[in-house]
Enzyme design. Sequence first.
Site, PDB file in Angstrom:
ATOM      1  N   GLU A 213       3.193  -6.056  14.692  1.00 17.40           N
ATOM      2  CA  GLU A 213       4.015  -5.771  13.516  1.00 17.40           C
ATOM      3  C   GLU A 213       3.532  -4.466  12.902  1.00 17.40           C
ATOM      4  O   GLU A 213       2.325  -4.252  12.742  1.00 17.40           O
ATOM      5  CB  GLU A 213       3.908  -6.892  12.488  1.00 17.40           C
ATOM      6  CG  GLU A 213       4.646  -6.616  11.188  1.00 17.40           C
ATOM      7  CD  GLU A 213       4.460  -7.725  10.156  1.00 17.40           C
ATOM      8  OE1 GLU A 213       4.251  -8.885  10.563  1.00 17.40           O
ATOM      9  OE2 GLU A 213       4.500  -7.432   8.945  1.00 17.40           O
TER      10      GLU A 213
ATOM     11  N   GLU B 281       6.050  -0.740   2.351  1.00 18.30           N
ATOM     12  CA  GLU B 281       5.859  -2.093   1.842  1.00 18.30           C
ATOM     13  C   GLU B 281       4.968  -2.085   0.608  1.00 18.30           C
ATOM     14  O   GLU B 281       3.962  -1.383   0.561  1.00 18.30           O
ATOM     15  CB  GLU B 281       5.231  -2.991   2.919  1.00 18.30           C
ATOM     16  CG  GLU B 281       5.118  -4.455   2.490  1.00 18.30           C
ATOM     17  CD  GLU B 281       4.488  -5.330   3.561  1.00 18.30           C
ATOM     18  OE1 GLU B 281       4.838  -6.523   3.644  1.00 18.30           O
ATOM     19  OE2 GLU B 281       3.634  -4.806   4.310  1.00 18.30           O
TER      20      GLU B 281
END
Length: 280
Positions: free
Chosen positions: A66, A71
């Site tokens: 990932e 974010e």
Amino acid sequence: MHVDSKTVLTLQEVMSRTKLRKSVRIHSKTLYNQGLFILDVAQAPWGCATWPAYWLAGFTWPDDGEIDIIENVHSNLSNQVAWHTDPGCWLTTPGNFTGIVGSTNCDGYVNYNKGCGIVDQSIASFGPTFNEKGGGVYVMKWDDMSIDVWFFYRSAIPRNILDGLPDPSAWPLPSASLSNVGCNIRKFFKNLMLIFDTTLCGDWAGTSYSVVGCPGSCEEKVMDPHSFENATWSINYLKVYNKTVINTSYLEANAGRVQLAVLSRVSIGVAFLVFLALSF
């Protein structure tokens, strides 16, 4: 792409999950293995209870890896880049990047899936200030040597990006980089889809809600549609480039050169048509 900012919910509906606020999660049908990903963002979500992300993941987690390019949560001002993998991948420091290192163990099975991460030093790389300054460009370069992430202010986007001929070798150091010195990039990252989403509360925004100065509880925040007037993704374009070896033997014996060739380009005019056709 935005969170519902019109529907009023009751606390009972939110707590019992009998009625939920509609949000955003879209992903590409294409699975990527390396490349140069250039995203021009005009506006990104922010606000108490929000957890927006632009990231890549596979169908088998964390085996496929990932990569979190954009974010953070709430109204924080600095972006956090992170990687999550099977055991055995480590972020090595010091490295060729300018950000601030957090965890160095990328193993998704430990430390509550914190992964390894680097925080951008810019206080305009996320949140309200990012939007006030007109957003910017995020670039991720993924190859066998490293996974690098750059953030460029709107006024500092390299000319070669604007000209459609991106050249990472001419750019300053990335804000974040995961090197193959501590992580076998080819082994730990493969067959990843592009994802945009905005989670409300959840493992990160929910657990951190009370410690960042947000009012009431996260569930109470979700009740009020006005809480999410800034929870919008506005994308100018997303371009994906791939290295292509071009045979130039007719010019120079036993020689070849590598150049960047466009694989896909999504402009703002067709972004919704393209993305809404993708699988959810």
